[in-house]
Design a protein around this motif. Structure first.
Motif, PDB file in Angstrom:
ATOM      1  N   VAL A 420     -13.610  -1.349 -12.588  1.00 60.71           N
ATOM      2  CA  VAL A 420     -12.907  -0.506 -11.601  1.00 60.71           C
ATOM      3  C   VAL A 420     -11.695   0.149 -11.643  1.00 60.71           C
ATOM      4  O   VAL A 420     -11.346   1.280 -11.189  1.00 60.71           O
ATOM      5  CB  VAL A 420     -12.798  -1.383 -10.340  1.00 60.71           C
ATOM      6  N   PHE A 421     -10.782  -0.559 -12.552  1.00 59.97           N
ATOM      7  CA  PHE A 421      -9.503   0.020 -12.760  1.00 59.97           C
ATOM      8  C   PHE A 421      -8.785   0.534 -11.702  1.00 59.97           C
ATOM      9  O   PHE A 421      -8.545  -0.261 -10.724  1.00 59.97           O
ATOM     10  CB  PHE A 421      -9.697   0.945 -14.044  1.00 59.97           C
ATOM     11  N   HIS A 422      -8.381   2.055 -11.590  1.00 62.43           N
ATOM     12  CA  HIS A 422      -7.516   2.576 -10.678  1.00 62.43           C
ATOM     13  C   HIS A 422      -8.202   2.400  -9.338  1.00 62.43           C
ATOM     14  O   HIS A 422      -7.647   2.595  -8.407  1.00 62.43           O
ATOM     15  CB  HIS A 422      -7.071   3.784 -10.982  1.00 62.43           C
ATOM     16  N   GLU A 423      -9.479   2.247  -9.134  1.00 56.36           N
ATOM     17  CA  GLU A 423     -10.024   2.233  -7.954  1.00 56.36           C
ATOM     18  C   GLU A 423      -9.595   0.878  -7.242  1.00 56.36           C
ATOM     19  O   GLU A 423     -10.066   1.043  -5.769  1.00 56.36           O
ATOM     20  CB  GLU A 423     -11.666   2.231  -7.930  1.00 56.36           C
ATOM     21  N   ILE A 424      -9.192   0.105  -7.633  1.00 54.84           N
ATOM     22  CA  ILE A 424      -8.588  -1.139  -6.984  1.00 54.84           C
ATOM     23  C   ILE A 424      -7.465  -0.646  -6.096  1.00 54.84           C
ATOM     24  O   ILE A 424      -7.217  -1.214  -5.070  1.00 54.84           O
ATOM     25  CB  ILE A 424      -7.881  -1.963  -7.939  1.00 54.84           C
ATOM     26  N   TRP A 425      -6.836   0.289  -6.246  1.00 49.82           N
ATOM     27  CA  TRP A 425      -5.695   0.884  -5.322  1.00 49.82           C
ATOM     28  C   TRP A 425      -6.200   1.268  -4.097  1.00 49.82           C
ATOM     29  O   TRP A 425      -5.342   1.335  -3.291  1.00 49.82           O
ATOM     30  CB  TRP A 425      -4.966   1.996  -5.990  1.00 49.82           C
ATOM     31  N   ILE A 426      -7.476   1.689  -3.966  1.00 49.45           N
ATOM     32  CA  ILE A 426      -7.976   2.041  -2.529  1.00 49.45           C
ATOM     33  C   ILE A 426      -8.916   1.124  -2.079  1.00 49.45           C
ATOM     34  O   ILE A 426     -10.182   0.683  -2.569  1.00 49.45           O
ATOM     35  CB  ILE A 426      -8.639   3.430  -2.895  1.00 49.45           C
ATOM     36  N   ASN A 427      -8.727   0.715  -0.872  1.00 51.07           N
ATOM     37  CA  ASN A 427      -9.591  -0.439  -0.094  1.00 51.07           C
ATOM     38  C   ASN A 427      -9.571  -0.345   1.274  1.00 51.07           C
ATOM     39  O   ASN A 427      -8.468   0.695   1.785  1.00 51.07           O
ATOM     40  CB  ASN A 427      -9.601  -1.774  -0.617  1.00 51.07           C
ATOM     41  N   THR A 428     -10.000  -0.865   1.996  1.00 53.75           N
ATOM     42  CA  THR A 428      -9.948  -0.769   3.636  1.00 53.75           C
ATOM     43  C   THR A 428      -8.642  -1.088   4.249  1.00 53.75           C
ATOM     44  O   THR A 428      -8.043  -1.000   5.367  1.00 53.75           O
ATOM     45  CB  THR A 428     -10.936  -1.644   4.342  1.00 53.75           C
ATOM     46  N   THR A 429      -7.690  -1.860   3.413  1.00 56.22           N
ATOM     47  CA  THR A 429      -6.314  -2.098   3.606  1.00 56.22           C
ATOM     48  C   THR A 429      -5.446  -0.970   3.252  1.00 56.22           C
ATOM     49  O   THR A 429      -4.496  -0.587   3.945  1.00 56.22           O
ATOM     50  CB  THR A 429      -5.858  -3.469   3.271  1.00 56.22           C
ATOM     51  N   THR A 430      -5.416  -0.636   1.995  1.00 55.48           N
ATOM     52  CA  THR A 430      -4.357   0.097   1.312  1.00 55.48           C
ATOM     53  C   THR A 430      -4.556   1.556   1.618  1.00 55.48           C
ATOM     54  O   THR A 430      -3.493   2.193   1.939  1.00 55.48           O
ATOM     55  CB  THR A 430      -4.292   0.155  -0.130  1.00 55.48           C
ATOM     56  N   PHE A 431      -5.747   2.156   1.784  1.00 60.57           N
ATOM     57  CA  PHE A 431      -6.106   3.424   2.374  1.00 60.57           C
ATOM     58  C   PHE A 431      -5.365   3.779   3.579  1.00 60.57           C
ATOM     59  O   PHE A 431      -4.635   4.710   3.564  1.00 60.57           O
ATOM     60  CB  PHE A 431      -7.446   3.968   2.312  1.00 60.57           C
ATOM     61  N   PRO A 432      -5.520   3.055   4.577  1.00 61.93           N
ATOM     62  CA  PRO A 432      -4.836   3.242   5.981  1.00 61.93           C
ATOM     63  C   PRO A 432      -3.371   3.201   5.785  1.00 61.93           C
ATOM     64  O   PRO A 432      -2.571   3.878   6.451  1.00 61.93           O
ATOM     65  CB  PRO A 432      -5.595   2.289   6.826  1.00 61.93           C
ATOM     66  N   GLU A 433      -2.922   2.284   4.939  1.00 63.50           N
ATOM     67  CA  GLU A 433      -1.448   2.357   4.800  1.00 63.50           C
ATOM     68  C   GLU A 433      -0.971   3.468   4.181  1.00 63.50           C
ATOM     69  O   GLU A 433       0.056   3.858   4.474  1.00 63.50           O
ATOM     70  CB  GLU A 433      -1.123   0.973   3.837  1.00 63.50           C
ATOM     71  N   ARG A 434      -1.577   4.004   3.290  1.00 58.32           N
ATOM     72  CA  ARG A 434      -1.294   5.478   2.719  1.00 58.32           C
ATOM     73  C   ARG A 434      -1.049   6.297   3.773  1.00 58.32           C
ATOM     74  O   ARG A 434      -0.237   7.126   3.715  1.00 58.32           O
ATOM     75  CB  ARG A 434      -2.046   5.459   1.669  1.00 58.32           C
ATOM     76  N   VAL A 435      -2.100   6.479   4.418  1.00 56.23           N
ATOM     77  CA  VAL A 435      -2.174   7.306   5.600  1.00 56.23           C
ATOM     78  C   VAL A 435      -1.055   7.394   6.701  1.00 56.23           C
ATOM     79  O   VAL A 435      -0.205   8.064   7.027  1.00 56.23           O
ATOM     80  CB  VAL A 435      -3.525   7.269   6.466  1.00 56.23           C
ATOM     81  N   LYS A 436      -0.718   5.822   7.096  1.00 56.65           N
ATOM     82  CA  LYS A 436       0.184   5.466   7.634  1.00 56.65           C
ATOM     83  C   LYS A 436       1.451   6.098   7.465  1.00 56.65           C
ATOM     84  O   LYS A 436       2.571   6.610   8.005  1.00 56.65           O
ATOM     85  CB  LYS A 436       0.198   4.266   7.927  1.00 56.65           C
ATOM     86  N   PHE A 437       1.808   5.928   6.008  1.00 54.99           N
ATOM     87  CA  PHE A 437       3.096   6.249   5.488  1.00 54.99           C
ATOM     88  C   PHE A 437       3.245   7.892   5.445  1.00 54.99           C
ATOM     89  O   PHE A 437       4.380   8.178   5.929  1.00 54.99           O
ATOM     90  CB  PHE A 437       3.106   5.863   3.915  1.00 54.99           C
ATOM     91  N   THR A 438       2.435   8.692   5.116  1.00 56.01           N
ATOM     92  CA  THR A 438       2.620  10.041   5.109  1.00 56.01           C
ATOM     93  C   THR A 438       2.653  10.506   6.623  1.00 56.01           C
ATOM     94  O   THR A 438       3.471  11.433   6.883  1.00 56.01           O
ATOM     95  CB  THR A 438       1.390  10.772   4.524  1.00 56.01           C
ATOM     96  N   GLU A 439       1.752   9.919   7.351  1.00 58.50           N
ATOM     97  CA  GLU A 439       1.830  10.332   8.814  1.00 58.50           C
ATOM     98  C   GLU A 439       3.145  10.126   9.682  1.00 58.50           C
ATOM     99  O   GLU A 439       3.672  10.827   9.945  1.00 58.50           O
ATOM    100  CB  GLU A 439       0.498   9.834   9.679  1.00 58.50           C
ATOM    101  N   SER A 440       3.697   8.777   9.280  1.00 63.62           N
ATOM    102  CA  SER A 440       4.847   8.492   9.968  1.00 63.62           C
ATOM    103  C   SER A 440       5.883   9.298   9.283  1.00 63.62           C
ATOM    104  O   SER A 440       6.972   9.490  10.004  1.00 63.62           O
ATOM    105  CB  SER A 440       5.237   6.949   9.600  1.00 63.62           C
ATOM    106  N   PHE A 441       6.016   9.447   8.092  1.00 62.71           N
ATOM    107  CA  PHE A 441       7.065  10.541   7.158  1.00 62.71           C
ATOM    108  C   PHE A 441       7.118  11.874   8.046  1.00 62.71           C
ATOM    109  O   PHE A 441       8.281  12.047   8.200  1.00 62.71           O
ATOM    110  CB  PHE A 441       7.015  10.189   5.697  1.00 62.71           C
ATOM    111  N   VAL A 442       5.926  12.388   8.116  1.00 62.79           N
ATOM    112  CA  VAL A 442       6.123  13.824   8.602  1.00 62.79           C
ATOM    113  C   VAL A 442       6.287  13.719  10.205  1.00 62.79           C
ATOM    114  O   VAL A 442       7.194  14.642  10.353  1.00 62.79           O
ATOM    115  CB  VAL A 442       4.682  14.274   8.330  1.00 62.79           C
TER     116      VAL A 442
END
Length: 548
Positions: A420-442
């Protein structure tokens, strides 16, 4: 063979699977035009993000000129400082705004604050990096020579360890390995300080070969006895905690001859007595670096980090092997290797663009650098400045990449865990955290003691060429935000639903923008800002934004 790159569906977000089939693995220098797409690919892979102004600075320059600047080391930055005096008295005497890196340990509370200081300072170097690959290389080495500050638990050791990485990030790899072998953080982390002739500890000797130099490839045929012999070579190193100085306790050193396997040509490292025992480390490293597998292993690791995780047979023979020879021929200097890698025909293969998922650090730092928020002055708001850094790092932490604390000595699984390599970075926990970061920042930014770090959308949009035209505006944002372009259908939908507020004609946005420019009243500003904020939040939440 074409290979499936990526397919994920987290909540309602999806991304099409991308089939990657490289057209060439040639290590020869790329002679094509460095157009905007090629330049963007080069900068995204070599830097931790870039601003629009930095991108434009590189336009119309030759590839040689660009690469020369990208691999140039930066000046050594001032060290991290005491930012915490108003909330945590530093009992070791370090004043507010002064560095703690050479102070005594103090206590656990002070060490905790210093760890915060180190992390925020490190992020600061990334956010305000020069146009050099150095910061990204330091992150690469942090994963390669992985140590966990939570394990050795001393911020001063952490800074010293970081300083070694910074010194050698673009330097000589052989010298780097020697320096890291006697680095206090590494000696504590992998039990080197407990390694003695009466109780040899094999921890560092094993990782030195398995993870740091030889690797675990099909031709890495060192033996368990080689690990035992290397451990004996490494006996006697100690660290004086208050001074952070590595010393050599010759009375704890194994002075017997150390015999190695046929993999190392049956090498015998003669035992030495007294302080000369330290010279056995030089003998050990000279023996290791005679193996071609060192260069092959390191080029593979760089390829996985900077190019793509899937090293095919063609990649191994046509690209990895020639680059490894360049590495050996340059006596393991990093800059000639990096120049060859990022100037190659293979690097500019269009199929590499958007072919890896950004790490959480790359996502967080790259987003922040591109959007260029305004930061408070260090002089006027030192406490807030450092805590803002830790706020941003919290977004990366929650996405499972904690700066300073890889999960183990092998580093982050995304760089080695097949298939899986880099696909490990994306899961049901981490993807929402990424979205939360960009949304909160903007939307809101980060606020401390009445001071806020927030994206200035208007300032960003004014840097674009045609913000008054909704179609061109979306095309420009598509360019700056994505390596894998979004569809025209989606752009049309976003134009109608957000910029035109449901209207059918483009002039609804054009007129609004012109009205804002000529009469920037509160009402006009709010109308424009609200639409832009909704647009940015949506675009930065897309799966395509996770790709580099």
């Amino acid at each position: 063979m074409p290979k499936l790159l990526l397919s994920f569906n987290v909540k309602t977000k999806t991304i099409d699977s991308k089939m990657v089939s490289f057209t060439s693995f040639s290590p020869q220098k790329f002679t094509g035009a460095i157009d905007d797409l090629a330049l963007k690919h080069l900068l995204k892979r070599t830097l931790l993000g870039f601003t629009i102004g930095e991108f434009k600075k590189f336009k119309s320059r030759s590839l040689t000129s660009i690469i020369d600047e990208l691999v140039a080391p930066n000046p050594t930055p001032p060290p991290p400082v005491n930012f915490y005096e108003s909330v945590q008295k530093d009992t070791t005497g370090v004043a507010l705004g002064s560095t703690w890196v050479n102070a005594t340990y103090g206590d656990g509370n002070i060490n905790f604050r210093r760890r915060q200081s180190l992390r925020a300072w490190w992020l600061d170097q990334m956010l305000f990096q020069k146009n050099s690959i150095e910061e990204k290389m330091i992150l690469f080495w942090h994963n390669h020579f992985a140590t966990e500050i939570s394990a050795y638990d001393d911020a001063r050791y952490g800074f010293k360890h970081h300083s070694v990485m910074r010194k050698f990030a673009l330097g000589n790899f052989k010298d780097f390995v020697k320096a890291i072998s006697i680095d206090p953080a590494m000696l504590v982390y992998l039990n080197g300080i407990r390694n003695s002739k009466t109780a040899p500890d094999e921890n560092y000797a094993r990782e030195l070969q398995e993870l740091f130099t030889i690797g675990k490839g099909p031709n890495s045929k060192y033996t368990e006895d080689d690990v035992k012999s290397a451990a004996k070579v490494l006996t006697g190193y100690r660290v004086t905690r208050d001074t952070q100085v590595t010393t050599f306790a010759d009375g704890s050193h194994d002075t017997t001859d150390k015999v190695f396997s046929a993999f190392y040509g049956g090498k015998i490292i003669k035992g030495r007595t007294g302080q000369d025992g330290q010279k056995e480390l030089d003998d050990l490293l000279a023996m290791i670096f005679q193996q071609q597998e060192v260069s092959l292993f390191m080029v593979r690791k760089l390829y996985t980090f900077f190019f793509h995780y899937d090293i095919t047979e063609e990649a191994e023979t046509q690209f990895i092997a020639p680059l490894a020879k360049i590495f050996r021929d340059s006596n393991y200097e990093m800059i000639p290797l990096l120049k060859a890698m990022f100037s190659s025909i293979h690097f500019f293969d269009p199929e590499l663009r958007g072919a890896i998922i950004k790490s959480p650090i790359d996502h967080m730092v790259g987003t922040t650098r591109l959007l260029e928020p305004v930061w408070p002055s260090k002089t006027d708001a030192l406490y807030e400045y450092y805590l803002f850094g830790n706020d941003l790092l919290g977004a990366s932490d929650r996405s499972q990449q904690v700066l300073g604390d890889p999960p183990n000595v092998a580093g982050w699984p995304a760089y080695y865990q097949a298939p899986v390599f880099h696909e490990i970075w994306i899961n049901t926990t981490t993807f929402p955290e990424r979205v939360k970061f960009t949304e909160s920042f903007v939307k809101n930014g980060y606020t401390r003691s009445g001071k806020t770090v927030k994206v200035d959308l208007m300032n960003f949009i004014k840097k674009l060429d045609n913000p008054q035209d909704p179609n061109k505006l979306l095309n420009e944002l598509d360019f700056w935000f994505f390596q894998t372009p979004i569809s025209q259908t989606l752009k049309n939908q976003l134009k109608t639903d957000i910029l035109l507020a449901g209207q059918a004609s483009d002039y609804y946005w054009t007129d609004l923008w012109q009205e804002f420019l000529t009469k920037p009243t509160t009402s006009n500003t709010n109308l424009v800002t609200t639409r832009l904020r909704s647009l940015f939040v949506y675009l930065l939440s897309l799966p395509e934004f996770q790709l580099s």
